[in-house]
Design a protein around this motif. Structure first.
Motif, mmCIF file in Angstrom:
data_model
loop_
_atom_site.group_PDB
_atom_site.id
_atom_site.type_symbol
_atom_site.label_atom_id
_atom_site.label_comp_id
_atom_site.label_asym_id
_atom_site.label_seq_id
_atom_site.Cartn_x
_atom_site.Cartn_y
_atom_site.Cartn_z
ATOM 1 N N SER A 97 0.812 -1.225 0.000
ATOM 2 C CA SER A 97 0.000 0.000 0.000
ATOM 3 C C SER A 97 0.842 1.270 0.000
ATOM 4 O O SER A 97 0.291 2.373 -0.032
ATOM 5 N N ALA A 98 2.158 1.137 0.046
ATOM 6 C CA ALA A 98 3.038 2.314 0.079
ATOM 7 C C ALA A 98 3.441 2.692 -1.341
ATOM 8 O O ALA A 98 4.034 1.882 -2.050
ATOM 9 N N PRO A 99 3.135 3.899 -1.787
ATOM 10 C CA PRO A 99 3.507 4.311 -3.142
ATOM 11 C C PRO A 99 5.016 4.481 -3.284
ATOM 12 O O PRO A 99 5.727 4.676 -2.292
ATOM 13 N N VAL A 100 5.492 4.400 -4.509
ATOM 14 C CA VAL A 100 6.918 4.576 -4.790
ATOM 15 C C VAL A 100 7.344 5.997 -4.435
ATOM 16 O O VAL A 100 6.639 6.960 -4.732
ATOM 17 N N ILE A 101 8.491 6.115 -3.756
ATOM 18 C CA ILE A 101 9.053 7.425 -3.431
ATOM 19 C C ILE A 101 10.408 7.537 -4.132
ATOM 20 O O ILE A 101 11.301 6.732 -3.864
ATOM 21 N N PRO A 102 10.587 8.517 -5.030
ATOM 22 C CA PRO A 102 11.914 8.721 -5.618
ATOM 23 C C PRO A 102 12.937 9.018 -4.529
ATOM 24 O O PRO A 102 12.615 9.616 -3.495
ATOM 25 N N ALA A 103 14.163 8.594 -4.761
ATOM 26 C CA ALA A 103 15.197 8.741 -3.739
ATOM 27 C C ALA A 103 15.384 10.195 -3.327
ATOM 28 O O ALA A 103 15.637 10.494 -2.158
ATOM 29 N N GLN A 104 15.274 11.114 -4.294
ATOM 30 C CA GLN A 104 15.480 12.526 -3.980
ATOM 31 C C GLN A 104 14.439 13.049 -2.992
ATOM 32 O O GLN A 104 14.676 14.026 -2.288
ATOM 33 N N ARG A 105 13.269 12.410 -2.951
ATOM 34 C CA ARG A 105 12.207 12.855 -2.040
ATOM 35 C C ARG A 105 12.163 12.056 -0.745
ATOM 36 O O ARG A 105 11.518 12.470 0.227
ATOM 37 N N ALA A 106 12.831 10.910 -0.724
ATOM 38 C CA ALA A 106 12.707 10.023 0.434
ATOM 39 C C ALA A 106 13.238 10.671 1.711
ATOM 40 O O ALA A 106 12.648 10.535 2.780
ATOM 41 N N ALA A 107 14.370 11.392 1.600
ATOM 42 C CA ALA A 107 14.956 11.996 2.795
ATOM 43 C C ALA A 107 14.031 13.039 3.400
ATOM 44 O O ALA A 107 13.834 13.097 4.618
ATOM 45 N N GLY A 152 15.024 1.652 -6.054
ATOM 46 C CA GLY A 152 13.904 2.176 -6.800
ATOM 47 C C GLY A 152 14.150 3.526 -7.426
ATOM 48 O O GLY A 152 13.229 4.173 -7.866
ATOM 49 N N ALA A 153 15.402 3.991 -7.481
ATOM 50 C CA ALA A 153 15.625 5.349 -7.953
ATOM 51 C C ALA A 153 16.146 5.419 -9.364
ATOM 52 O O ALA A 153 15.986 6.395 -10.053
ATOM 53 N N GLY A 154 16.860 4.386 -9.834
ATOM 54 C CA GLY A 154 17.487 4.462 -11.139
ATOM 55 C C GLY A 154 16.513 4.174 -12.249
ATOM 56 O O GLY A 154 15.621 3.357 -12.148
ATOM 57 N N ALA A 155 16.677 4.832 -13.401
ATOM 58 C CA ALA A 155 15.835 4.584 -14.554
ATOM 59 C C ALA A 155 16.398 3.433 -15.347
ATOM 60 O O ALA A 155 17.584 3.369 -15.634
ATOM 61 N N ALA A 156 15.554 2.460 -15.726
ATOM 62 C CA ALA A 156 16.011 1.325 -16.498
ATOM 63 C C ALA A 156 16.322 1.764 -17.912
ATOM 64 O O ALA A 156 15.905 2.803 -18.390
ATOM 65 N N GLY A 157 17.060 0.924 -18.631
ATOM 66 C CA GLY A 157 17.370 1.223 -20.011
ATOM 67 C C GLY A 157 18.856 1.293 -20.231
ATOM 68 O O GLY A 157 19.659 0.826 -19.432
#
Length: 499
Positions: free
Chosen positions: A188-198, A340-345
């Motif tokens: 139930s926890a949405p994804v948090i980008p690393a820059q916003r997690a702190a 969960g922060a890096g963009a795939a590709g």
């Protein structure tokens, strides 16, 4: 639970250095251990702060100490518990700063571990809670048994967090690292980008996981809703992850040893059979392509690579070997879990690392030397030695402004020269420029080369007569032994100026 309760514990041996009675009797909500110079964003109101004072240096400005204590006061901390082991005693500057900011200060002797203090706090809280007729309960017995079984069976953080929180309903809960990487989260926890997690960790409630860690990968159990779970339950869940990390440490140590051995063989230009066996031992497929990354801090690099999805890697103390095969950007990592922060590709690796590197620098503090060098892609294992040499050169070229350098980005003479060791650049510059010094002759040479050796434009830029420019350039040529009508001599002087 109050600070006075800890001071009355004979087993801890704490000493009060400063604190008014009214402040010592305030309710304590928890405890956080930190050695960050500015820990405010990781603290919650009412917490005790444990610090080994690693950030403090003798003889430095008192303003640095004052900023640290001010951050605690602004965050609403109840007291600072300062360890004596690092410096032998608590500095007087810290005592003065705590008095100025009305922050109680307690000395923790070298014989007392921070874990012992933490356990004393929460054990006292458990006792207080158990005497209250409220809804607070510890983890149910069946949940404890299930978590113990999962730990023994080698379950990962995501499964452990899901099962630990399942009986609490649809509870949004995160397991974050100090650099903002999401290790695990409940469904139930949405994804948090690393820059916003702190910054997100400032709200709700956060509880540190007491385990061996670097400044970059310390774990934090975070709930956005401070009232979503009883404190005792959160502490017991954090203890589960402390046990998990104790077991994980052995696995990480084995991966690091394999990565260290692999990098040593690459540097020694080992035989293909030995190199192939080392790649396999490090968990990397044979056949390539690969890339080598070097660093000034192996712990920071490992955490940075953990942020990147789909990167398979094996890291040692000073660098890492990455596998960039067909699954690049779509799988896990060999040396750590994917974050969960890096963009795939297939985005450029240096750019991907550059995007997360500031998160690591924030954890290390302003005085840390954190740099990365990225070598070119090697089609096979035979090219690993070249990629390592390139990464080392790019690391030398990295600086405080551009902390992450890829060798493929050194596309100007100035950037290429930045990778030459400063001791070598200094000798070359001094030897080539001779006795020009820092006066008008050097200035004239700089402007002359910057204007593509145009006499007229140089004279206009310096507000001189053209004949004066001719005279000065003749003097430059005489003093340096270079002929500025020749391209190679122009390049010699241009390079010397940039050295």
């Amino acid at each position: 639970m109050h600070v006075l309760d800890l001071l009355q514990s004979d087993s801890l041996g704490l000493t009060l250095l400063w604190g008014e009675q009214s402040l010592l009797g305030q309710e304590v909500s928890g405890v956080t251990a930190t050695d960050l110079e500015d820990p405010g964003r990781f603290l919650g109101p009412g917490e005790l702060v444990l610090s080994g004072l690693v950030w403090w240096r003798p003889g430095e400005s008192a303003a640095r100490t004052d900023r640290f204590v001010a951050a605690l006061a602004d965050a609403g901390a109840r007291a600072l518990l300062a360890g004596e082991e690092t410096h032998g005693k608590v500095p007087e500057e810290l005592v003065a700063a705590c008095r100025a900011h009305r922050m109680p200060l307690v000395a923790v002797p070298a014989r007392t571990s921070f874990r012992a203090v933490t356990e004393a706090v929460y054990l006292r809280q458990w006792g207080d809670l158990s005497r209250r007729p409220t809804r607070h309960f510890a983890l149910p017995e069946n949940v404890r048994s299930e978590l113990s079984g999962l730990l023994e069976g080698g379950a990962g953080p995501a499964e452990l967090l899901d099962r630990a929180c399942a009986h609490l309903g649809r509870l949004p809960c995160y397991l974050l690292t100090a650099s903002g990487r999401t290790v695990a989260r409940t469904p139930s926890a949405p994804v948090i980008p690393a820059q916003r997690a702190a910054s997100a960790a400032k709200g709700g409630v956060s509880l540190g996981v007491e385990a061996e860690s670097s400044p970059y990968d310390a774990w934090l159990l975070h709930l956005p809703d401070a009232d979503a779970a009883p404190p005792r339950v959160l502490h017991e869940i954090a203890e589960v992850f402390a046990q998990y990390r104790d077991g994980e440490a052995r696995r990480v140590a084995a991966h690091r040893a394999a990565g260290r051995d692999l990098l040593a063989l690459v540097a020694a230009e080992a035989e293909p059979d030995l190199l192939g066996a080392a790649l396999q031992a490090a968990g990397l497929p044979a056949g390539g392509p690969y890339r080598v990354v070097t660093t000034t801090d192996g712990d920071a690099l490992a955490e940075a690579l953990g942020h990147l999805e789909g990167v398979r890697w094996a890291a040692g103390p000073g660098g890492a070997v990455l596998y960039e095969g067909p699954d690049w950007g779509a799988g896990g990592s060999a040396g750590g879990s994917a974050g969960g922060a890096g963009a795939a590709g297939t985005a450029d690796l240096a750019d991907r690392l550059r995007s997360v590197w500031p998160l690591l620098q924030a954890c290390a503090g302003p005085g840390a030397d954190l740099r990365l060098g990225v070598g070119a892609r090697a089609a096979t294992a035979d090219g690993l030695r070249a990629s390592l040499c390139q990464a080392r050169f790019a690391l030398t070229a990295a600086d405080a402004v551009v902390a992450v350098r890829g060798v493929e980005q050194l596309d100007t003479l100035t950037e290429l020269l930045s990778g030459v060791p400063p001791e070598v650049r200094g000798v070359f510059g001094a030897r080539t420029l001779g006795s020009l010094g820092d006066g008008m002759l050097r200035e004239t040479l700089e402007v002359f080369l910057a204007n593509n050796c145009s006499w007229t434009r140089t004279a206009e830029a310096l507000h001189l007569h053209v004949n004066t420019v001719h005279y000065r350039i003749e003097r430059v040529e005489a003093l340096t032994g270079r002929d500025l009508s020749r391209l190679d001599h122009k390049l010699d002087l241009y390079a010397a100026l940039h050295c």
